[in-house]
Design an enzyme around this catalytic site. Structure first.
Site, PDB file in Angstrom:
ATOM      1  N   CYS A  64       6.689   4.251  -4.279  1.00  0.00           N
ATOM      2  CA  CYS A  64       5.919   2.952  -4.451  1.00  0.00           C
ATOM      3  C   CYS A  64       5.468   2.464  -5.897  1.00  0.00           C
ATOM      4  O   CYS A  64       4.345   3.155  -6.607  1.00  0.00           O
ATOM      5  CB  CYS A  64       4.293   3.267  -3.676  1.00  0.00           C
ATOM      6  SG  CYS A  64       3.348   1.964  -3.482  1.00  0.00           S
ATOM      7  N   CYS A 122       1.815   1.710  -6.354  1.00  0.00           N
ATOM      8  CA  CYS A 122       0.988   2.766  -6.482  1.00  0.00           C
ATOM      9  C   CYS A 122       1.048   3.751  -7.766  1.00  0.00           C
ATOM     10  O   CYS A 122      -0.021   4.025  -8.497  1.00  0.00           O
ATOM     11  CB  CYS A 122       1.189   3.816  -5.322  1.00  0.00           C
ATOM     12  SG  CYS A 122       0.701   3.064  -3.571  1.00  0.00           S
TER      13      CYS A 122
END
Length: 173
Positions: free
Chosen positions: A131, A134
């Protein structure tokens, strides 16, 4: 079974992974809480029970109950957040990024340990799960807290090695 014993059971074609696990276990650059917390968070983040069990045995007595819980919580909440925020990041329709996530993630605000250690655990699991949004978010917070780039890189290495060890063990022929 310890994590070292788990790694020793990997096949010869994964010798590099076995050696990398040994290097991580011998790391002297991280605090004990960071090293063992990263290993535990990444093991749980792998979703592979044999490496979780080996890592739980490895960290027993080396992490406070609060730190062990925080590592497990980082893996749990990243399992959810990494999917959701990867969707938000990759979707062509940017409207999703403006919408509230409506996901409970209270542990991020109150992990029970130092914020920067929890962020480090979260970054490592986010790297494992791919991700980018993230990773950027956790890296930014870590740098704001004064965490050095080499510590952040080590967290990513822990994620990479634990993911590889879990994958090889699960698929060894």
């Amino acid at each position: 079974m310890s994590l070292k014993e788990f790694a020793d059971a990997l096949p010869d074609y994964a010798k590099d992974i076995r050696l990398n696990v040994g290097s991580l276990l011998g790391d002297q650059t991280l605090t004990e809480q960071r090293k063992y917390g990263l290993l535990l968070a990444c093991a749980h983040g792998s979703g592979y029970k044999p490496i979780v069990e080996a890592t739980e045995a490895e960290v027993a007595g080396k992490l406070s109950p609060e730190a062990a819980n925080a590592a497990r919580a980082a893996a749990a909440v990243m399992a959810m957040n990494n999917v959701y925020y990867r969707f938000v990041h990759l979707a062509s329709n940017k409207e999703y990024g403006q919408m509230p996530a409506k996901l409970r993630m209270n542990v991020i605000g109150s992990p029970g340990i130092e914020k920067d250690d929890f962020e480090l655990f979260s970054l490592a699991v986010s790297a494992m799960n791919g991700c980018g949004l993230c990773i950027d978010s956790h890296e930014k917070v870590l740098r704001q807290h004064g965490v050095a780039a080499d510590v952040i890189q080590t967290a990513a290495r822990v994620g990479a090695v634990i993911k590889a060890a879990a994958t090889v063990h699960a698929t060894a022929v």
